[in-house]
Scaffold this active site. Sequence first.
Site, short mmCIF file in Angstrom:
data_model
loop_
_atom_site.label_atom_id
_atom_site.label_comp_id
_atom_site.label_asym_id
_atom_site.label_seq_id
_atom_site.Cartn_x
_atom_site.Cartn_y
_atom_site.Cartn_z
CG ASN A 9 7.88 1.02 -6.64
OD1 ASN A 9 8.24 0.00 -7.25
ND2 ASN A 9 7.68 1.03 -5.34
CD1 TRP A 10 5.66 0.96 -13.15
CD2 TRP A 10 7.09 -0.17 -14.43
NE1 TRP A 10 5.85 1.69 -14.30
CE2 TRP A 10 6.74 1.01 -15.10
CE3 TRP A 10 7.99 -1.04 -15.04
CZ2 TRP A 10 7.24 1.35 -16.35
CZ3 TRP A 10 8.50 -0.72 -16.28
CH2 TRP A 10 8.13 0.46 -16.93
CE LYS A 11 4.13 0.20 -4.75
NZ LYS A 11 3.15 0.49 -3.71
CG HIS A 95 8.47 0.39 -0.97
ND1 HIS A 95 7.30 -0.15 -0.49
CD2 HIS A 95 8.11 1.39 -1.80
CE1 HIS A 95 6.27 0.50 -1.02
NE2 HIS A 95 6.74 1.45 -1.81
CD GLU A 97 4.34 -1.96 -1.38
OE1 GLU A 97 5.07 -2.29 -2.32
OE2 GLU A 97 3.44 -1.10 -1.49
CD GLU A 167 6.68 5.40 -1.10
OE1 GLU A 167 6.14 5.71 -2.17
OE2 GLU A 167 6.99 4.25 -0.81
N GLY A 173 -1.31 3.06 -1.81
CA GLY A 173 -2.29 2.18 -2.42
C GLY A 173 -3.68 2.30 -1.84
CB SER A 213 -2.77 7.83 -2.91
OG SER A 213 -3.05 6.57 -2.35
N GLY A 234 3.23 4.69 -7.35
CA GLY A 234 2.92 3.27 -7.52
C GLY A 234 1.82 3.09 -8.55
N GLY A 235 0.59 2.96 -8.08
CA GLY A 235 -0.54 2.64 -8.96
C GLY A 235 -0.65 3.51 -10.20
P1 13P Z 1 0.70 4.20 -4.65
O1 13P Z 1 1.06 5.34 -5.56
O2 13P Z 1 0.03 3.07 -5.36
O3 13P Z 1 -0.01 4.66 -3.42
O4 13P Z 1 2.10 3.57 -4.14
C1 13P Z 1 3.06 4.41 -3.60
C2 13P Z 1 4.31 3.65 -3.45
O5 13P Z 1 4.41 2.75 -2.64
C3 13P Z 1 5.43 4.00 -4.33
O6 13P Z 1 6.60 3.40 -3.90
#
Ligand code: 13P
Length: 251
Positions: A9-11, A95, A97, A167, A173, A213, A234-235
């Site tokens: 997930n590159w956001k 999600h 966010e 999640e 993050g 994470s 994510g990251g």
């Molecule tokens: P991180 O891997 O950066 O914690 O993000 C997780 C995430 O929100 C994937 O959708």
Amino acid sequence: MRTPIVVANWKLNKTVGEAVEFTSALKGMVSGVDGVEVVVTPAFTALNAVASTLSGSNIHLSAQDVFWADNGAFTGEISPAMLKDVGCEYVIIGHSERRQYFGETNESVNKKVKAALSYDLRPIVCVGESLEDREAGRTESVIDNHVRNGIAGISPEAMQSAVIAYEPVWAIGTGVTATPDQAQDAHLVIRSLLSELYSVELAAQVRIQYGGSVKPENTSELMTQPDVDGALVGGASLEVESFAAIARLAG
Ligand code: 13P
């Protein structure tokens, strides 16, 4: 037997050029990787170009969100048909966010899940508690509420193509990953709820992936948990080497 699913997930990251460069490299890195489904989730602007790059590969395409209407006066929104049109197979819905910053609710999640499924788009439905919820002992009730309302009215046939992503908001993050036991406990709550809402057989088929994470260093121990069927990353998905490593470790 559930095939694990690992999703990048590159956001809000990567231009078209960057997304194409990443996926070109990833193709070679995971071409021989079996037993895991690999998915990338670029921003809307890069979906078309990434779809072309992925053609003929074993990597699948997902969007980060979708709107529920087919068309009309909804400035800024994207329909399920538009995502199908550019080659998406999956779409992330709900999600944390989106819930936190953009007013996503269980009700809007449910409308989006239904709309996606009606176009044969496979929803990745995100659920999970905040730190405040966890500390107040509300983890199970929040998960129950997100899952129950997010998938309300979805037929057993349609549910088979859905994925649920657990999640925990406090792990996203932050560098703080849920322990393997914490992840397993939450995934079992979700699978038990699916058994109650559908059947034991269907619950055993639906993939439940963990996000928060995830990195190469903690992938293996999370994946050894019986109800953890992959990762939403994510990251650590922004660098192709670390994402490819996670995909290999999950396979
Ligand atoms: P991180 O891997 O950066 O914690 O993000 C997780 C995430 O929100 C994937 O959708």
